[in-house]
Write a protein that holds these residues in place. Structure first.
Motif, PDB file in Angstrom:
ATOM      1  N   LEU A   1       8.590   8.786   3.947  1.00  0.00           N
ATOM      2  CA  LEU A   1       7.619   9.553   3.155  1.00  0.00           C
ATOM      3  C   LEU A   1       7.767   9.266   1.665  1.00  0.00           C
ATOM      4  CD1 LEU A   1       7.640  13.006   4.990  1.00  0.00           C
ATOM      5  CD2 LEU A   1       5.800  11.309   4.926  1.00  0.00           C
ATOM      6  N   ILE A   2       8.996   9.140   1.189  1.00  0.00           N
ATOM      7  CA  ILE A   2       9.221   8.833  -0.227  1.00  0.00           C
ATOM      8  C   ILE A   2       8.666   7.452  -0.560  1.00  0.00           C
ATOM      9  CG2 ILE A   2      11.016   8.342  -1.937  1.00  0.00           C
ATOM     10  CD1 ILE A   2      12.655  10.608  -0.611  1.00  0.00           C
ATOM     11  N   VAL A   3       8.910   6.475   0.326  1.00  0.00           N
ATOM     12  CA  VAL A   3       8.375   5.127   0.107  1.00  0.00           C
ATOM     13  C   VAL A   3       6.855   5.174   0.091  1.00  0.00           C
ATOM     14  CG1 VAL A   3       8.147   2.837   1.156  1.00  0.00           C
ATOM     15  CG2 VAL A   3      10.388   3.929   1.010  1.00  0.00           C
ATOM     16  N   LEU A   4       6.262   5.931   0.993  1.00  0.00           N
ATOM     17  CA  LEU A   4       4.808   6.061   1.045  1.00  0.00           C
ATOM     18  C   LEU A   4       4.270   6.671  -0.243  1.00  0.00           C
ATOM     19  CD1 LEU A   4       2.257   5.728   2.766  1.00  0.00           C
ATOM     20  CD2 LEU A   4       2.667   8.015   3.654  1.00  0.00           C
ATOM     21  N   LEU A   5       4.948   7.687  -0.756  1.00  0.00           N
ATOM     22  CA  LEU A   5       4.501   8.315  -1.998  1.00  0.00           C
ATOM     23  C   LEU A   5       4.658   7.378  -3.189  1.00  0.00           C
ATOM     24  CD1 LEU A   5       5.912  11.930  -1.603  1.00  0.00           C
ATOM     25  CD2 LEU A   5       3.516  11.230  -1.560  1.00  0.00           C
ATOM     26  N   LEU A   6       5.744   6.612  -3.226  1.00  0.00           N
ATOM     27  CA  LEU A   6       5.989   5.738  -4.365  1.00  0.00           C
ATOM     28  C   LEU A   6       5.043   4.540  -4.398  1.00  0.00           C
ATOM     29  CD1 LEU A   6       9.890   5.643  -4.511  1.00  0.00           C
ATOM     30  CD2 LEU A   6       8.331   6.774  -6.099  1.00  0.00           C
ATOM     31  N   PHE A   7       4.807   3.934  -3.270  1.00  0.00           N
ATOM     32  CA  PHE A   7       4.056   2.683  -3.257  1.00  0.00           C
ATOM     33  C   PHE A   7       2.612   2.837  -2.775  1.00  0.00           C
ATOM     34  CE2 PHE A   7       8.505   1.359  -2.790  1.00  0.00           C
ATOM     35  CZ  PHE A   7       8.592   0.563  -3.919  1.00  0.00           C
TER      36      PHE A   7
ATOM     37  N   GLY B   1      -0.255   3.703   0.459  1.00  0.00           N
ATOM     38  CA  GLY B   1      -0.524   3.105   1.761  1.00  0.00           C
ATOM     39  C   GLY B   1      -0.989   1.664   1.704  1.00  0.00           C
ATOM     40  N   LYS B   2      -1.625   1.272   0.600  1.00  0.00           N
ATOM     41  CA  LYS B   2      -2.166  -0.085   0.512  1.00  0.00           C
ATOM     42  C   LYS B   2      -1.089  -1.108   0.182  1.00  0.00           C
ATOM     43  CE  LYS B   2      -6.746   1.431  -0.808  1.00  0.00           C
ATOM     44  NZ  LYS B   2      -7.814   1.380  -1.795  1.00  0.00           N
ATOM     45  N   LYS B   3      -0.032  -0.709  -0.495  1.00  0.00           N
ATOM     46  CA  LYS B   3       1.011  -1.648  -0.912  1.00  0.00           C
ATOM     47  C   LYS B   3       2.071  -1.874   0.161  1.00  0.00           C
ATOM     48  CE  LYS B   3      -0.026  -2.693  -5.171  1.00  0.00           C
ATOM     49  NZ  LYS B   3      -0.170  -4.037  -5.660  1.00  0.00           N
ATOM     50  N   ILE B   4       2.240  -0.959   1.076  1.00  0.00           N
ATOM     51  CA  ILE B   4       3.309  -1.065   2.076  1.00  0.00           C
ATOM     52  C   ILE B   4       3.166  -2.309   2.952  1.00  0.00           C
ATOM     53  CG2 ILE B   4       4.328   0.049   4.105  1.00  0.00           C
ATOM     54  CD1 ILE B   4       4.033   2.681   2.636  1.00  0.00           C
ATOM     55  N   PRO B   5       1.973  -2.641   3.472  1.00  0.00           N
ATOM     56  CA  PRO B   5       1.878  -3.888   4.260  1.00  0.00           C
ATOM     57  C   PRO B   5       2.260  -5.131   3.457  1.00  0.00           C
ATOM     58  CG  PRO B   5      -0.037  -2.539   4.668  1.00  0.00           C
ATOM     59  CD  PRO B   5       0.718  -1.896   3.549  1.00  0.00           C
ATOM     60  N   GLU B   6       1.891  -5.149   2.179  1.00  0.00           N
ATOM     61  CA  GLU B   6       2.267  -6.280   1.328  1.00  0.00           C
ATOM     62  C   GLU B   6       3.776  -6.350   1.145  1.00  0.00           C
ATOM     63  OE1 GLU B   6       0.116  -6.146  -2.366  1.00  0.00           O
ATOM     64  OE2 GLU B   6      -1.779  -5.778  -1.355  1.00  0.00           O
ATOM     65  N   LEU B   7       4.403  -5.192   0.966  1.00  0.00           N
ATOM     66  CA  LEU B   7       5.859  -5.158   0.816  1.00  0.00           C
ATOM     67  C   LEU B   7       6.548  -5.628   2.089  1.00  0.00           C
ATOM     68  CD1 LEU B   7       6.287  -1.742  -1.021  1.00  0.00           C
ATOM     69  CD2 LEU B   7       6.698  -4.006  -1.977  1.00  0.00           C
ATOM     70  N   MET B   8       6.057  -5.191   3.241  1.00  0.00           N
ATOM     71  CA  MET B   8       6.674  -5.590   4.510  1.00  0.00           C
ATOM     72  C   MET B   8       6.478  -7.082   4.770  1.00  0.00           C
ATOM     73  SD  MET B   8       8.200  -3.029   5.706  1.00  0.00           S
ATOM     74  CE  MET B   8       8.519  -2.324   4.110  1.00  0.00           C
ATOM     75  N   LYS B   9       5.321  -7.606   4.384  1.00  0.00           N
ATOM     76  CA  LYS B   9       5.067  -9.039   4.541  1.00  0.00           C
ATOM     77  C   LYS B   9       6.044  -9.842   3.688  1.00  0.00           C
ATOM     78  CE  LYS B   9       1.320 -12.396   4.168  1.00  0.00           C
ATOM     79  NZ  LYS B   9      -0.083 -12.600   3.787  1.00  0.00           N
ATOM     80  N   GLY B  10       6.235  -9.406   2.454  1.00  0.00           N
ATOM     81  CA  GLY B  10       7.190 -10.073   1.573  1.00  0.00           C
ATOM     82  C   GLY B  10       8.617  -9.959   2.087  1.00  0.00           C
TER      83      GLY B  10
END
Length: 65
Positions: A20-26, A28-37
């Motif tokens: 939840l903290i990661v979701l709030l910080l980044f 919903g749109k940035k999380i797939p990009e972060l996981m891809k990287g």
């Protein structure tokens, strides 16, 4: 007996809070990009480790008698 070194004592509640903290910080749109990287980084690391292992196996040994 197979424990991840850094996740040894985390329970489901702690993992949900971290997610939840990661979701709030980044967002919903940035999380797939972060996981891809992150996936590309892990793949690159594994390839590098495999190359090192192959180099070690293929290195001629000097046998002096």
């Amino acid at each position: 007996m197979n424990h991840l070194l850094f996740l040894g004592n985390l329970g489901a509640g702690e993992i949900i809070i971290i997610a939840l903290i990661v979701l709030l910080l980044f967002g919903g749109k940035k999380i797939p990009e972060l996981m891809k990287g992150l996936g590309k980084g892990v793949r690159s690391f594994k390839e590098g480790m495999n190359n090192i292992e192959k180099d070690i196996e293929n290195t001629p040994t000097d046998e002096k008698k």
